[in-house]
Design a protein around this motif. Structure first.
Motif, PDB file in Angstrom:
ATOM      1  N   ASN A  51       0.865  -1.178   0.000  1.00 59.99           N
ATOM      2  CA  ASN A  51       0.000   0.000   0.000  1.00 59.99           C
ATOM      3  C   ASN A  51       0.907   1.234   0.000  1.00 59.99           C
ATOM      4  N   GLY A  52       1.058   1.843  -1.183  1.00 63.76           N
ATOM      5  CA  GLY A  52       2.005   2.952  -1.320  1.00 63.76           C
ATOM      6  C   GLY A  52       1.664   4.160  -0.472  1.00 63.76           C
ATOM      7  N   SER A  53       0.378   4.481  -0.354  1.00 60.89           N
ATOM      8  CA  SER A  53       0.002   5.672   0.418  1.00 60.89           C
ATOM      9  C   SER A  53       0.207   5.461   1.912  1.00 60.89           C
ATOM     10  N   ALA A  54       0.075   4.214   2.374  1.00 59.55           N
ATOM     11  CA  ALA A  54       0.319   3.921   3.796  1.00 59.55           C
ATOM     12  C   ALA A  54       1.782   3.558   4.041  1.00 59.55           C
ATOM     13  N   ALA A  55       2.550   3.382   2.960  1.00 63.26           N
ATOM     14  CA  ALA A  55       3.953   2.973   3.060  1.00 63.26           C
ATOM     15  C   ALA A  55       4.091   1.736   3.945  1.00 63.26           C
ATOM     16  N   ALA A  56       3.232   0.750   3.665  1.00 65.23           N
ATOM     17  CA  ALA A  56       3.216  -0.472   4.472  1.00 65.23           C
ATOM     18  C   ALA A  56       2.684  -1.619   3.617  1.00 65.23           C
ATOM     19  N   PHE A  57       2.943  -2.835   4.059  1.00 63.16           N
ATOM     20  CA  PHE A  57       2.349  -3.974   3.370  1.00 63.16           C
ATOM     21  C   PHE A  57       0.829  -3.915   3.552  1.00 63.16           C
ATOM     22  N   THR A  58       0.107  -4.305   2.514  1.00 62.87           N
ATOM     23  CA  THR A  58      -1.347  -4.214   2.517  1.00 62.87           C
ATOM     24  C   THR A  58      -1.954  -5.051   3.638  1.00 62.87           C
ATOM     25  N   ASP A  62       6.819   4.853  -6.963  1.00 61.30           N
ATOM     26  CA  ASP A  62       7.965   5.718  -6.685  1.00 61.30           C
ATOM     27  C   ASP A  62       7.732   7.135  -7.216  1.00 61.30           C
ATOM     28  N   ALA A  63       6.996   7.253  -8.353  1.00 60.71           N
ATOM     29  CA  ALA A  63       6.798   8.555  -8.991  1.00 60.71           C
ATOM     30  C   ALA A  63       5.580   9.311  -8.463  1.00 60.71           C
ATOM     31  N   THR A  64       4.733   8.635  -7.674  1.00 58.91           N
ATOM     32  CA  THR A  64       3.508   9.267  -7.185  1.00 58.91           C
ATOM     33  C   THR A  64       3.771  10.026  -5.894  1.00 58.91           C
ATOM     34  N   GLU A  65       3.368  11.273  -5.874  1.00 67.28           N
ATOM     35  CA  GLU A  65       3.568  12.087  -4.676  1.00 67.28           C
ATOM     36  C   GLU A  65       2.716  11.531  -3.523  1.00 67.28           C
ATOM     37  N   GLY A  66       3.308  11.434  -2.374  1.00 66.71           N
ATOM     38  CA  GLY A  66       2.597  10.923  -1.209  1.00 66.71           C
ATOM     39  C   GLY A  66       2.634   9.408  -1.102  1.00 66.71           C
ATOM     40  N   GLU A  67       3.279   8.735  -2.032  1.00 67.63           N
ATOM     41  CA  GLU A  67       3.417   7.283  -1.961  1.00 67.63           C
ATOM     42  C   GLU A  67       4.897   6.917  -1.986  1.00 67.63           C
ATOM     43  N   ARG A  68       5.191   5.754  -1.420  1.00 68.37           N
ATOM     44  CA  ARG A  68       6.569   5.263  -1.503  1.00 68.37           C
ATOM     45  C   ARG A  68       6.590   3.765  -1.216  1.00 68.37           C
ATOM     46  N   TYR A  69       7.615   3.139  -1.759  1.00 66.95           N
ATOM     47  CA  TYR A  69       7.881   1.720  -1.507  1.00 66.95           C
ATOM     48  C   TYR A  69       9.007   1.659  -0.484  1.00 66.95           C
ATOM     49  N   PHE A  70       9.136   0.513   0.218  1.00 63.93           N
ATOM     50  CA  PHE A  70      10.139   0.498   1.298  1.00 63.93           C
ATOM     51  C   PHE A  70      11.577   0.578   0.786  1.00 63.93           C
ATOM     52  N   ALA A  71      11.828   0.059  -0.430  1.00 58.45           N
ATOM     53  CA  ALA A  71      13.171   0.142  -1.000  1.00 58.45           C
ATOM     54  C   ALA A  71      13.200   1.257  -2.038  1.00 58.45           C
TER      55      ALA A  71
END
Length: 201
Positions: free
Chosen positions: A71-78, A172-181
């Motif tokens: 879950n990119g917006s929560a920066a956590a596994f779904t 990675d390109a979406t503002e407010g989202e991120r992956y752990f690596a």
């Protein structure tokens, strides 16, 4: 006279050595089934089982799909806990379900960690599943998984993980989202080392 004294000293020393050996043998009975030997055997079995499971799940793609259940917006596994990783119930159809089925009903605890290289070049760890602090007899097995920019974040559809329209590069390109690596240069997004740590409860 001196020769007799040396002989007596030799006999006394030999008796002392024999008595010490006899006492030691009686005090500790060492057999192939002593606790330490049996414990080592079980630890070796756990390590081999974890290693085989990792290899199988990497080969069938389930290891990669589980790492992308994100879950990119929560920066956590779904559907993970508030801490961002799984505690207790694991997501169905995932690599974690296979780990649970292998070890969960055998009075064995496990943790699953994902190691990656951070943007500062340092090795970092992201917990995937956590069941406590490993004991001194814990064993571990690892496998490397390469994730690519064009691989999709996954979602559950019943008993399957299926790709979504969003790729890791999109996250990675979406503002407010991120992956752990972090996203590495080139087509490969990141290389993740998955570790399974197993110990008896």
């Amino acid at each position: 006279m001196r020769a007799q004294a040396h002989t007596l000293e030799g006999v006394a020393a030999a008796l002392l050595v024999v008595a010490t050996v006899a006492f030691t043998i009686q005090a500790t009975a060492v057999t192939p089934l002593t606790a330490s030997t049996a414990g080592q055997h079980i630890e070796t079995q756990h390590e081999r089982a974890a290693s085989g499971l990792l290899e199988t799940e990497r080969a069938n793609g389930n290891l990669s799909r589980t790492l992308r259940y994100w879950n990119g917006s929560a920066a956590a596994f779904t559907n993970a806990s508030n801490e961002g990783y799984y505690v207790g119930e694991t997501p169905g159809a995932s690599f974690l379900l296979a780990v649970e089925e292998t070890f969960g009903d055998r009075a064995v605890a496990y943790n699953v960690n994902a190691y990656y290289v951070g943007s500062d070049g340092e090795r970092r760890v992201r917990r995937l599943a956590f069941h406590g602090q490993p004991s001194a007899d814990a064993v571990a097995a690892t496998r490397l998984v390469t994730l690519y920019d064009n691989q999709s974040v996954t979602e559950r559809n019943g008993t399957r993980f299926e790709p979504t329209a969003k790729t890791l590069a999109d996250v990675d390109a979406t503002e407010g989202e991120r992956y752990f690596a972090p996203n590495a240069p080139g087509h490969a997004y990141a290389v993740v080392e998955v570790e399974v740590v197993v110990w008896r409860m």
